[in-house]
Each structure stands twice: as C-alpha cells, then as structure tokens.
Design a protein around this motif. Sequence first.
Motif, mmCIF file in Angstrom:
data_model
loop_
_atom_site.group_PDB
_atom_site.id
_atom_site.type_symbol
_atom_site.label_atom_id
_atom_site.label_comp_id
_atom_site.label_asym_id
_atom_site.label_seq_id
_atom_site.Cartn_x
_atom_site.Cartn_y
_atom_site.Cartn_z
ATOM 1 N N GLU A 118 0.780 -1.213 -0.047
ATOM 2 C CA GLU A 118 0.035 -0.035 -0.109
ATOM 3 C C GLU A 118 1.032 1.303 0.059
ATOM 4 O O GLU A 118 1.764 1.383 0.755
ATOM 5 N N ASN A 184 -10.062 3.550 -3.604
ATOM 6 C CA ASN A 184 -9.418 2.646 -2.837
ATOM 7 C C ASN A 184 -8.846 1.429 -3.407
ATOM 8 O O ASN A 184 -7.731 1.047 -3.556
ATOM 9 N N GLU A 188 -4.977 0.658 -4.279
ATOM 10 C CA GLU A 188 -4.082 0.278 -2.875
ATOM 11 C C GLU A 188 -3.676 -1.221 -3.120
ATOM 12 O O GLU A 188 -4.515 -2.146 -3.566
ATOM 13 N N LYS A 191 -0.947 -4.601 2.537
ATOM 14 C CA LYS A 191 -0.230 -3.551 3.704
ATOM 15 C C LYS A 191 0.741 -4.666 4.196
ATOM 16 O O LYS A 191 0.505 -5.878 4.283
#
Length: 192
Positions: A118, A184, A188, A191
Amino acid sequence: MKKTIIALSILFISFMLVSFVIEIKNGDTNSWTKGGGRVIMSALPLGLLFLQRTPFRVPHILGYYALLVCTFILGAIFHFYDTYKWWDVTLHVVGAMYVAWLGLAIYRYKVLRPSGIEISRWIIFLFVLGIAALGSAIWESIEFIGDMTVTSVMQRSRNKDTMTDLIAGLIGGVIVGILALFRNKPLEGKKV
C-alpha cells in the motif's frame, strides 16, 4: 488489442496524410511541420506495439485518438479554436486529465503490481498531479516552439494564453488526483 490499435492507427494516419496533402495543394507554407507532426502523433500508438509489455490498454488508445480528433481535426482543421473561445482551455483540462489517467495506468503497472504494498493516497495524488503538470508544460513548450519557429498562431496572447493553459492543465490534474485519492480498491496494494 493489437488489431484494434493497428486499425485505428492506419485509419487516423490515413486521414492525417490526406489532410496533409490537401494543405500542401492549398499552398499552406507551414503544412510540412504541422502535417508531419500530426502524422507522427497519429503513429505513436503503433510504436507501443513494439514494447513487450505496456500498461496502456484499448481504452487508453481510444482516449488518445479522441484527444487527437479534438485537437487536430475539430480544433485545427475545422477551426474550433477560432470559432469557440473556450475550446483551447477545455482541451487543456481534458488533455491533462488524460495524461493523469495514463499516469495512474503507469502507477498500477510499474509500482502497484511489482510491489504489492500500500502506498499513501497522497503520494498517488502528487504523482498524478505531477504527471499532469509535466504534460501541460510539454504541451505549452511545443506550442511556444511552434509559434517561435513556424506557425505563429498557437500562442495568440503569449503570457496570458500560456498561463491560462497551464492553470487549466493543473485543474485537470487536480480533478483526476482527487478521484484517485478517494478510490481505494484499484490503487491500494497489500499492507506489509
């Protein structure tokens, strides 16, 4: 995809060649530079076919040709620039939005896919805005160089026109940057 790009390119190049020949027959002394530039710009998507991997898809190529139609055919050949005073500024906004859209495609292909992580949405916003501003600066540089060397029609009121066009380009970049900021899923990665 390749067949679509080849068909569009051949069609558009053919049209630009015909308009180039007509300009020469009509005695346009600047036709070699203007017409030659239009033919080269029309052939650019064919050059992308030689790349093994490209982030650009058919909608990107269609958008490119739509922008060329608005600039070369409607704007220059059918004199929309002279007839509609808002045409130039509108094309600078839309052109910058298009360049920013291409910037997002490059981001997805070169940054997101390989890294899978991300990245801050604000970095994406700044990247998109920077790409749009760079595209606007290059566009204005081409207009300025053309005005100084050949055409003397693109930059009618010099500083005012240049600044208006650059501001319009920034507005286009901000619009796409804001859209990218609030989207989003496609932007993205994972993570870490």
